[in-house]
Design an enzyme around this catalytic site. Structure first.
Site, mmCIF file in Angstrom:
data_model
loop_
_atom_site.group_PDB
_atom_site.id
_atom_site.type_symbol
_atom_site.label_atom_id
_atom_site.label_comp_id
_atom_site.label_asym_id
_atom_site.label_seq_id
_atom_site.Cartn_x
_atom_site.Cartn_y
_atom_site.Cartn_z
ATOM 1 N N ARG A 1 -39.466 -58.149 -73.023
ATOM 2 C CA ARG A 1 -38.624 -57.400 -72.096
ATOM 3 C C ARG A 1 -38.555 -58.135 -70.771
ATOM 4 O O ARG A 1 -39.451 -58.890 -70.415
ATOM 5 C CB ARG A 1 -39.212 -56.000 -71.875
ATOM 6 C CG ARG A 1 -39.142 -55.136 -73.129
ATOM 7 C CD ARG A 1 -39.639 -53.744 -72.862
ATOM 8 N NE ARG A 1 -40.923 -53.737 -72.198
ATOM 9 C CZ ARG A 1 -41.241 -52.897 -71.226
ATOM 10 N NH1 ARG A 1 -40.386 -52.014 -70.789
ATOM 11 N NH2 ARG A 1 -42.442 -52.942 -70.686
ATOM 12 N N LYS B 1 -52.777 -56.517 -78.412
ATOM 13 C CA LYS B 1 -51.390 -56.502 -78.898
ATOM 14 C C LYS B 1 -51.242 -57.244 -80.221
ATOM 15 O O LYS B 1 -51.494 -58.449 -80.299
ATOM 16 C CB LYS B 1 -50.501 -57.142 -77.823
ATOM 17 C CG LYS B 1 -49.027 -56.954 -78.022
ATOM 18 C CD LYS B 1 -48.372 -56.964 -76.649
ATOM 19 C CE LYS B 1 -46.945 -57.392 -76.647
ATOM 20 N NZ LYS B 1 -46.390 -57.312 -75.297
ATOM 21 N N ARG C 1 -50.842 -50.403 -67.885
ATOM 22 C CA ARG C 1 -52.183 -51.003 -68.025
ATOM 23 C C ARG C 1 -53.222 -49.909 -67.934
ATOM 24 O O ARG C 1 -53.150 -49.063 -67.027
ATOM 25 C CB ARG C 1 -52.473 -51.990 -66.879
ATOM 26 C CG ARG C 1 -51.627 -53.226 -66.879
ATOM 27 C CD ARG C 1 -52.111 -54.216 -67.947
ATOM 28 N NE ARG C 1 -51.271 -55.396 -67.980
ATOM 29 C CZ ARG C 1 -50.092 -55.493 -68.604
ATOM 30 N NH1 ARG C 1 -49.632 -54.450 -69.263
ATOM 31 N NH2 ARG C 1 -49.385 -56.589 -68.580
HETATM 32 P P1 ATP Z 1 -47.262 -55.975 -71.639
HETATM 33 O O1 ATP Z 1 -47.619 -56.230 -73.080
HETATM 34 O O2 ATP Z 1 -47.723 -57.056 -70.744
HETATM 35 O O3 ATP Z 1 -47.543 -54.605 -71.194
HETATM 36 P P2 ATP Z 1 -44.539 -55.691 -72.237
HETATM 37 O O4 ATP Z 1 -44.813 -54.642 -73.231
HETATM 38 O O5 ATP Z 1 -43.513 -55.426 -71.252
HETATM 39 O O6 ATP Z 1 -45.772 -56.099 -71.412
HETATM 40 P P3 ATP Z 1 -43.129 -57.500 -73.868
HETATM 41 O O7 ATP Z 1 -41.991 -57.813 -73.011
HETATM 42 O O8 ATP Z 1 -42.957 -56.548 -74.984
HETATM 43 O O9 ATP Z 1 -44.331 -57.058 -72.981
HETATM 44 O O10 ATP Z 1 -43.752 -58.825 -74.473
HETATM 45 C C1 ATP Z 1 -43.951 -59.991 -73.681
HETATM 46 C C2 ATP Z 1 -45.407 -60.172 -73.376
HETATM 47 O O11 ATP Z 1 -46.200 -60.206 -74.579
HETATM 48 C C3 ATP Z 1 -45.676 -61.506 -72.724
HETATM 49 O O12 ATP Z 1 -45.639 -61.352 -71.338
HETATM 50 C C4 ATP Z 1 -47.061 -61.940 -73.230
HETATM 51 O O13 ATP Z 1 -48.065 -61.545 -72.350
HETATM 52 C C5 ATP Z 1 -47.247 -61.173 -74.506
HETATM 53 N N1 ATP Z 1 -47.130 -62.012 -75.711
HETATM 54 C C6 ATP Z 1 -46.317 -63.091 -75.921
HETATM 55 N N2 ATP Z 1 -46.442 -63.545 -77.169
HETATM 56 C C7 ATP Z 1 -47.369 -62.755 -77.782
HETATM 57 C C8 ATP Z 1 -47.922 -62.720 -79.089
HETATM 58 N N3 ATP Z 1 -47.566 -63.556 -80.049
HETATM 59 N N4 ATP Z 1 -48.844 -61.759 -79.348
HETATM 60 C C9 ATP Z 1 -49.219 -60.852 -78.403
HETATM 61 N N5 ATP Z 1 -48.721 -60.838 -77.155
HETATM 62 C C10 ATP Z 1 -47.798 -61.780 -76.846
#
Ligand code: ATP
Length: 245
Positions: A42, A106, A240
């Site tokens: 996102r 995650k 968070r």
């Molecule tokens: P956050 O997980 O930081 O709360 P978000 O849900 O907004 O944020 P997304 O936009 O869904 O995050 O995903 C992007 C984020 O996921 C990146 O900023 C990175 O930190 C994390 N990320 C990137 N690749 C992976 C992966 N393969 N596995 C887990 N996390 C990842």
């Protein structure tokens, strides 16, 4: 509705690929990539992959709802995927608004993008990145803890994909008819931070702090704060847990 399926060894982003082709689609299309070189999260954040280490795909699907009536769809997709993983003996939880966690880390990310359909309604593109087996260096390179699922990595990928595709197709049809209300109870049952203290962050700024009660019928996060209960809209904000800061 039946979907066409295509698989590529590598692309920039399956979401970007499908978004650029929506004008020519007449039926749902699933695009799978073994590796993405410009995977998206996102708000311009990036999704990192290693060749063969994860399942990554995007599914383009036509809905009769208009774009403004899609709030809660990323959460509904999270429920659909979590239910498939539970059925495969992989217990996962949901982090508002759009992440799937295993043991608090995650495991999968979801990115929903959409565009108006020239024939009415909306085309949605639901992108999913599910970590299967990551190299040990992955976490250090990313700079945060992540989860994978080596047991799932040994499963036939086509079978896993078929389970996910079926579940997503069902979820889209249900969402189109009933909206997020059909998913609210299940989302709350899978909530990773139920009643825990969390912060809502936007570009590094803390916007809110409170206890995460759960989500309402539209998919907004309900926070119990000193000033009472407030609903938080997803937008670009991130959540968070306070004790993990
Ligand atoms: P956050 O997980 O930081 O709360 P978000 O849900 O907004 O944020 P997304 O936009 O869904 O995050 O995903 C992007 C984020 O996921 C990146 O900023 C990175 O930190 C994390 N990320 C990137 N690749 C992976 C992966 N393969 N596995 C887990 N996390 C990842």
């Amino acid at each position: 509705m039946l979907a066409d399926v295509e698989v590529v060894a590598e692309t920039g982003s399956t979401n970007a690929d499908l978004l650029s082709r929506l004008g020519e689609l007449t039926k749902p299309l699933l695009r799978v990539a073994l590796h993405q070189t410009a995977g998206r999260g996102r708000a311009g954040r990036s999704w990192q992959s290693v060749p063969g280490g994860m399942l990554m795909f995007s599914l383009a699907w036509p809905l009769s709802r208009e774009t403004h009536a899609l709030m809660g769809l990323p959460l509904a997709v999270g429920v659909a995927i979590a239910d498939v993983l539970h059925a495969l003996d992989l217990p996962v939880q949901l982090k508002w608004p759009n992440d799937i966690l295993r043991d608090g880390k995650k495991l999968a990310g979801i990115l929903i993008e959409s565009a108006a359909n020239k024939n009415g309604g909306t085309w949605i593109v639901a992108g999913v990145g599910l970590n299967l087996q990551l190299p040990e260096t992955f976490e250090a390179n990313l700079g945060r803890a992540v989860a994978d699922a080596p047991w799932l990595a040994r499963m036939d990928r086509n079978t896993l994909l078929a389970h996910l595709l079926n579940a997503l197709a069902k979820a889209f049809e249900q969402f189109d008819q009933h909206g997020f209300s059909a998913f609210q109870a299940r989302w709350n049952a899978l909530h990773a931070y139920a009643n825990q203290e969390v912060q809502i962050i936007d570009h590094g700024q803390i916007l809110q702090r409170g206890f995460a009660v759960g989500v309402d019928v539209s998919g907004r996060l309900l926070l119990q704060t000193a000033a009472g209960q407030i609903p938080v809209l997803a937008g670009d904000v991130s959540l968070r847990p306070v004790d993990a800061l």
